[in-house]
Design a protein around this motif. Structure first.
Motif, short mmCIF file in Angstrom:
data_model
loop_
_atom_site.label_atom_id
_atom_site.label_comp_id
_atom_site.label_asym_id
_atom_site.label_seq_id
_atom_site.Cartn_x
_atom_site.Cartn_y
_atom_site.Cartn_z
N LYS A 193 15.94 7.59 11.16
CA LYS A 193 15.58 7.66 12.59
C LYS A 193 14.26 8.38 12.78
O LYS A 193 13.42 7.97 13.58
CB LYS A 193 16.69 8.35 13.38
N VAL A 194 14.08 9.47 12.03
CA VAL A 194 12.83 10.23 12.12
C VAL A 194 11.66 9.36 11.68
O VAL A 194 10.60 9.35 12.31
CB VAL A 194 12.90 11.51 11.25
N ALA A 195 11.84 8.61 10.58
CA ALA A 195 10.77 7.76 10.04
C ALA A 195 10.40 6.64 11.01
O ALA A 195 9.27 6.16 11.00
CB ALA A 195 11.19 7.17 8.70
N ALA A 196 11.36 6.22 11.84
CA ALA A 196 11.10 5.12 12.78
C ALA A 196 10.70 5.61 14.18
O ALA A 196 10.63 4.82 15.11
CB ALA A 196 12.35 4.25 12.89
N MET A 197 10.42 6.91 14.30
CA MET A 197 10.02 7.45 15.61
C MET A 197 8.75 6.76 16.09
O MET A 197 7.83 6.52 15.32
CB MET A 197 9.80 8.96 15.53
N GLY A 198 8.73 6.43 17.37
CA GLY A 198 7.58 5.75 17.95
C GLY A 198 7.75 4.25 17.96
O GLY A 198 7.08 3.55 18.73
N VAL A 199 8.64 3.73 17.12
CA VAL A 199 8.91 2.29 17.09
C VAL A 199 9.86 1.96 18.22
O VAL A 199 10.82 2.69 18.48
CB VAL A 199 9.54 1.88 15.72
N THR A 200 9.60 0.85 18.91
CA THR A 200 10.42 0.51 20.08
C THR A 200 11.87 0.22 19.72
O THR A 200 12.78 0.66 20.39
CB THR A 200 9.81 -0.71 20.82
N VAL A 242 0.84 -1.21 0.00
CA VAL A 242 0.00 0.00 0.00
C VAL A 242 0.87 1.26 0.00
O VAL A 242 0.64 2.19 -0.78
CB VAL A 242 -0.96 0.01 1.22
N LEU A 243 1.89 1.29 0.84
CA LEU A 243 2.78 2.46 0.93
C LEU A 243 3.59 2.65 -0.36
O LEU A 243 3.78 3.77 -0.83
CB LEU A 243 3.72 2.32 2.12
N LEU A 244 4.05 1.54 -0.94
CA LEU A 244 4.76 1.62 -2.22
C LEU A 244 3.84 2.18 -3.31
O LEU A 244 4.25 3.01 -4.12
CB LEU A 244 5.29 0.25 -2.63
N ALA A 245 2.59 1.72 -3.31
CA ALA A 245 1.62 2.19 -4.31
C ALA A 245 1.31 3.68 -4.11
O ALA A 245 1.27 4.45 -5.08
CB ALA A 245 0.33 1.37 -4.22
N ILE A 246 1.11 4.09 -2.86
CA ILE A 246 0.82 5.51 -2.59
C ILE A 246 1.99 6.39 -3.05
O ILE A 246 1.78 7.41 -3.71
CB ILE A 246 0.54 5.73 -1.08
N GLY A 247 3.20 5.99 -2.70
CA GLY A 247 4.37 6.78 -3.09
C GLY A 247 4.53 6.87 -4.60
O GLY A 247 4.79 7.93 -5.15
N GLY A 296 10.48 2.28 9.22
CA GLY A 296 9.17 2.89 9.37
C GLY A 296 8.46 3.06 8.03
O GLY A 296 9.03 2.86 6.96
N ALA A 297 7.21 3.46 8.10
CA ALA A 297 6.36 3.60 6.90
C ALA A 297 6.87 4.67 5.95
O ALA A 297 6.80 4.51 4.73
CB ALA A 297 4.93 3.92 7.33
N LEU A 298 7.42 5.75 6.49
CA LEU A 298 7.89 6.84 5.64
C LEU A 298 9.06 6.41 4.75
O LEU A 298 9.19 6.88 3.62
CB LEU A 298 8.30 8.05 6.48
N VAL A 299 9.91 5.52 5.26
CA VAL A 299 11.05 5.04 4.46
C VAL A 299 10.54 4.30 3.22
O VAL A 299 11.06 4.47 2.12
CB VAL A 299 11.97 4.13 5.30
N VAL A 300 9.51 3.48 3.41
CA VAL A 300 8.91 2.75 2.28
C VAL A 300 8.30 3.73 1.28
O VAL A 300 8.50 3.61 0.07
CB VAL A 300 7.84 1.75 2.78
N TYR A 301 7.58 4.72 1.79
CA TYR A 301 6.94 5.74 0.95
C TYR A 301 8.00 6.52 0.16
O TYR A 301 7.90 6.71 -1.05
CB TYR A 301 6.12 6.67 1.84
N TRP A 302 9.07 6.96 0.86
CA TRP A 302 10.15 7.72 0.20
C TRP A 302 10.87 6.86 -0.84
O TRP A 302 11.26 7.35 -1.89
CB TRP A 302 11.15 8.22 1.24
N SER A 303 11.07 5.58 -0.52
CA SER A 303 11.74 4.67 -1.47
C SER A 303 10.97 4.57 -2.77
O SER A 303 11.55 4.59 -3.86
CB SER A 303 11.90 3.28 -0.85
N SER A 304 9.67 4.44 -2.65
CA SER A 304 8.81 4.35 -3.84
C SER A 304 8.88 5.63 -4.66
O SER A 304 9.03 5.60 -5.89
CB SER A 304 7.37 4.07 -3.41
N GLN A 305 8.78 6.77 -3.99
CA GLN A 305 8.86 8.07 -4.68
C GLN A 305 10.20 8.23 -5.39
O GLN A 305 10.25 8.66 -6.54
CB GLN A 305 8.70 9.21 -3.66
#
Length: 201
Positions: A162-169, A16-21, A176-185
């Motif tokens: 690190k910013v994209a993985a914020m909130g992850v333990t 889904v994230l790859l498709a959105i990006g 994180g989700a943003l890394v996947v989105y940025w990779s697709s873009q």
């Protein structure tokens, strides 16, 4: 049997994230490309301007006998050039406005993804599976093994990861989700740039 060192892999979220990006990057580039294209009216005006310049140069070569006709053509050339410059300026303004809107929309999409996937790793490496397969005599902690593996995959390891993985333990061993989105873009952007270079040739 070879086992995967991944402890978490959210395939549906990944797709889904790859498709959105990819869709966002493609759509934004397509919109800007369409605005950059010259309108039929502008193309006709350029053709008319070319013909007028040719006629003006031809009349100049006739000398003083064609002075009145040459002056008339020169005024027409100046008028066409002014109108054409106005159209180009308007197109540049439209491009700047659309690019500003796209940038704001991109920030909004990234913020939404960041909030929706807060604390949710899309991919995590299990260090114990890597550490257990390490060579004898090397004592490696599971955390160090996972961190080293992730740094090897995501090289160079920058602050944005690190910013994209914020909130992850386990930030250092997760994506994180943003890394996947940025990779697709980025992938779509690079393919588009290659296509643009090839199409120019």
């Amino acid at each position: 049997m070879l086992q995967t060192p991944l402890s978490v892999l959210r395939v549906i979220d990944l797709v889904v994230l790859l498709a959105i990006g990819a869709i966002y990057e493609f759509a934004s580039r397509f919109i800007v490309h369409q605005i950059r294209l010259r309108s039929p009216k502008e193309n006709n005006m350029r053709a008319e301007l070319h013909d007028l310049r040719y006629e003006t140069a031809k009349n100049r070569s006739l000398g003083p006998s064609a002075f009145v006709e040459t002056a008339k053509l020169e005024r027409q050339v100046l008028a066409k050039e002014k109108e054409l410059a106005s159209m180009e300026s308007g197109r540049s303004d439209r491009i700047a406005k659309v690019e500003a809107i796209i940038k704001k929309a991109s920030t909004a999409v990234q913020l939404i993804i960041f909030l929706v996937y807060w604390g949710v790793p899309i991919l995590s490496v299990d260090g114990s599976r890597i550490a257990s397969s390490a060579s004898v005599g090397h004592i490696v902690s599971a955390e160090d093994a996972a961190n080293a593996c992730m740094r090897g995959i995501c090289f160079p390891y920058c602050v944005w990861l690190k910013v994209a993985a914020m909130g992850v333990t386990e930030q250092a061993s997760s994506i994180g989700a943003l890394v996947v989105y940025w990779s697709s873009q980025t992938t779509v952007k690079k393919f588009a740039e290659v296509f643009e270079v090839l199409s120019v040739r």
